[in-house]
Scaffold this motif. Structure first.
Motif, PDB file in Angstrom:
ATOM      1  N   LEU A 209     -34.705  22.046  61.698  1.00 24.32           N
ATOM      2  CA  LEU A 209     -35.864  22.852  61.321  1.00 24.32           C
ATOM      3  C   LEU A 209     -36.789  23.104  62.515  1.00 24.32           C
ATOM      4  CD1 LEU A 209     -36.698  21.294  57.836  1.00 24.32           C
ATOM      5  CD2 LEU A 209     -35.667  23.523  58.303  1.00 24.32           C
ATOM      6  N   LEU A 210     -36.961  22.102  63.367  1.00 29.67           N
ATOM      7  CA  LEU A 210     -37.810  22.295  64.545  1.00 29.67           C
ATOM      8  C   LEU A 210     -37.171  23.278  65.520  1.00 29.67           C
ATOM      9  CD1 LEU A 210     -39.101  18.671  65.228  1.00 29.67           C
ATOM     10  CD2 LEU A 210     -40.424  20.646  64.431  1.00 29.67           C
ATOM     11  N   THR A 211     -35.848  23.227  65.643  1.00 30.92           N
ATOM     12  CA  THR A 211     -35.161  24.210  66.495  1.00 30.92           C
ATOM     13  C   THR A 211     -35.365  25.614  65.950  1.00 30.92           C
ATOM     14  OG1 THR A 211     -33.489  22.571  67.109  1.00 30.92           O
ATOM     15  CG2 THR A 211     -32.938  24.895  67.450  1.00 30.92           C
ATOM     16  N   LEU A 212     -35.254  25.757  64.631  1.00 33.87           N
ATOM     17  CA  LEU A 212     -35.488  27.049  64.006  1.00 33.87           C
ATOM     18  C   LEU A 212     -36.917  27.518  64.232  1.00 33.87           C
ATOM     19  CD1 LEU A 212     -34.435  29.315  62.157  1.00 33.87           C
ATOM     20  CD2 LEU A 212     -35.154  27.942  60.202  1.00 33.87           C
ATOM     21  N   TRP A 213     -37.871  26.582  64.138  1.00 34.01           N
ATOM     22  CA  TRP A 213     -39.267  26.964  64.343  1.00 34.01           C
ATOM     23  C   TRP A 213     -39.533  27.381  65.790  1.00 34.01           C
ATOM     24  CZ3 TRP A 213     -43.145  25.012  67.483  1.00 34.01           C
ATOM     25  CH2 TRP A 213     -44.408  25.568  67.271  1.00 34.01           C
ATOM     26  N   LEU A 214     -38.918  26.702  66.749  1.00 36.80           N
ATOM     27  CA  LEU A 214     -39.091  27.081  68.152  1.00 36.80           C
ATOM     28  C   LEU A 214     -38.562  28.490  68.403  1.00 36.80           C
ATOM     29  CD1 LEU A 214     -38.144  23.754  69.977  1.00 36.80           C
ATOM     30  CD2 LEU A 214     -40.414  24.794  69.784  1.00 36.80           C
ATOM     31  N   GLY A 215     -37.435  28.819  67.771  1.00 38.64           N
ATOM     32  CA  GLY A 215     -36.928  30.186  67.886  1.00 38.64           C
ATOM     33  C   GLY A 215     -37.887  31.188  67.266  1.00 38.64           C
ATOM     34  N   LEU A 216     -38.476  30.801  66.126  1.00 38.21           N
ATOM     35  CA  LEU A 216     -39.453  31.671  65.472  1.00 38.21           C
ATOM     36  C   LEU A 216     -40.687  31.862  66.349  1.00 38.21           C
ATOM     37  CD1 LEU A 216     -40.426  33.173  62.909  1.00 38.21           C
ATOM     38  CD2 LEU A 216     -41.324  30.995  62.096  1.00 38.21           C
ATOM     39  N   ALA A 217     -41.139  30.792  67.004  1.00 37.77           N
ATOM     40  CA  ALA A 217     -42.304  30.890  67.884  1.00 37.77           C
ATOM     41  C   ALA A 217     -42.015  31.804  69.069  1.00 37.77           C
ATOM     42  CB  ALA A 217     -42.705  29.501  68.368  1.00 37.77           C
ATOM     43  N   ALA A 218     -40.822  31.680  69.653  1.00 33.99           N
ATOM     44  CA  ALA A 218     -40.455  32.547  70.778  1.00 33.99           C
ATOM     45  C   ALA A 218     -40.393  34.004  70.339  1.00 33.99           C
ATOM     46  CB  ALA A 218     -39.111  32.103  71.354  1.00 33.99           C
ATOM     47  N   LEU A 219     -39.816  34.232  69.154  1.00 36.62           N
ATOM     48  CA  LEU A 219     -39.748  35.607  68.639  1.00 36.62           C
ATOM     49  C   LEU A 219     -41.136  36.153  68.364  1.00 36.62           C
ATOM     50  CD1 LEU A 219     -37.906  37.899  67.715  1.00 36.62           C
ATOM     51  CD2 LEU A 219     -37.831  36.843  65.451  1.00 36.62           C
ATOM     52  N   GLY A 220     -42.035  35.310  67.819  1.00 38.40           N
ATOM     53  CA  GLY A 220     -43.409  35.747  67.573  1.00 38.40           C
ATOM     54  C   GLY A 220     -44.127  36.108  68.854  1.00 38.40           C
ATOM     55  N   ALA A 221     -43.897  35.322  69.917  1.00 37.79           N
ATOM     56  CA  ALA A 221     -44.531  35.623  71.201  1.00 37.79           C
ATOM     57  C   ALA A 221     -44.035  36.951  71.763  1.00 37.79           C
ATOM     58  CB  ALA A 221     -44.263  34.491  72.188  1.00 37.79           C
ATOM     59  N   ILE A 222     -42.736  37.205  71.625  1.00 36.16           N
ATOM     60  CA  ILE A 222     -42.169  38.460  72.135  1.00 36.16           C
ATOM     61  C   ILE A 222     -42.718  39.659  71.362  1.00 36.16           C
ATOM     62  CG2 ILE A 222     -40.033  39.789  72.358  1.00 36.16           C
ATOM     63  CD1 ILE A 222     -38.612  37.111  72.884  1.00 36.16           C
ATOM     64  N   VAL A 223     -42.750  39.536  70.030  1.00 39.95           N
ATOM     65  CA  VAL A 223     -43.294  40.626  69.209  1.00 39.95           C
ATOM     66  C   VAL A 223     -44.768  40.831  69.521  1.00 39.95           C
ATOM     67  CG1 VAL A 223     -43.795  41.347  66.837  1.00 39.95           C
ATOM     68  CG2 VAL A 223     -41.587  40.316  67.385  1.00 39.95           C
TER      69      VAL A 223
END
Length: 240
Positions: A209-223
């Motif tokens: 879940l933390l790995t998934l959240w880190l990917g979500l955070a990176a995607l949020g930063a890019i967007v």
């Protein structure tokens, strides 16, 4: 859903005179097969007896009715038909079983879930981008006097844009931080879903879940960066 795909198996039943070791080596090199093993007929009987105790009594009367079996696990459930067809054409293979009804239903379900998931992710990303665009534009409009002064003093376009690019990134990361609060809920839901449907393995544990959240955070930063760049660039272009 990748766990469900990795559970798809093909069973090839061998003739009595088949060279099991040679066939095992052949199927292990087949495209789409992630792993394979040769199950002797005595082991097959033991497995059936464990699940159906009356099988031992029937075997005592009529002998072991089960053949040596090649058990192949496919990498993708959509390749199961292809692997089964290729295995069925091998010399020494009497018949092949792969649960056609289950495989077809699983393939349709996976395709539907992937399509729906892609559409949902696209809609969410589009909505997030529009929200960041509006937020940055409102922020720039509120500071229009400062921006005009900076332009008159000779500030470059990129110099004016940088604060709003950072603001967009922070907005994107803020959305990811809000998702972090929901991680305990996601952990509990996946745990209960795995208990209710054991055949549908799900990514469980805080590590996944933390790995998934880190990917979500990176995607949020890019967007957020993209939204800040588009909004600030459009606003400055209107001033020119």
């Amino acid at each position: 859903m990748s766990g469900l795909e990795r559970q798809a198996e093909v069973a090839a039943f061998l003739t009595p005179d088949a060279d099991g070791a040679a066939l095992l080596g052949h199927v292990q090199s087949m495209t789409g097969v992630s792993s394979a093993e040769l199950i002797p007929k005595d082991q097959v009987l033991a497995e059936m007896t464990r699940d159906y105790p009356y099988t031992q009594q029937a075997a005592a009367l009529a002998g072991n009715p089960f053949p040596d079996t090649l058990r192949m696990r496919v990498a993708d459930v959509e390749q199961t038909r292809v692997v089964a067809a290729a295995a069925g054409m091998l010399q020494g293979v009497e018949s092949v079983e792969y649960g056609a009804g289950y495989v077809d239903q699983a393939a349709r379900t996976l395709a539907t879930l992937r399509t729906v998931g892609t559409l949902l992710v696209g809609l969410l990303l589009g909505g997030t981008l529009l929200s960041i665009l509006n937020a940055v534009q409102i922020s720039m409009y509120a500071r229009r006097s400062e921006i005009n002064v900076m332009r008159m003093l000779g500030a470059t376009r990129s110099f004016i844009q940088w604060p709003y690019l950072i603001e967009g990134v922070l907005l994107g990361l803020g959305g990811a931080l809000a998702g972090l609060v929901l991680l305990p809920v996601a952990a509990e839901l996946t745990r209960r879903a795995a208990e209710l449907v054991p055949a549908l393995p799900l990514a469980q544990g805080w590590g996944h879940l933390l790995t998934l959240w880190l990917g979500l955070a990176a995607l949020g930063a890019i967007v957020g960066l993209l939204g800040g760049w588009l909004a600030s660039g459009r606003y400055l272009q209107e001033l020119e």
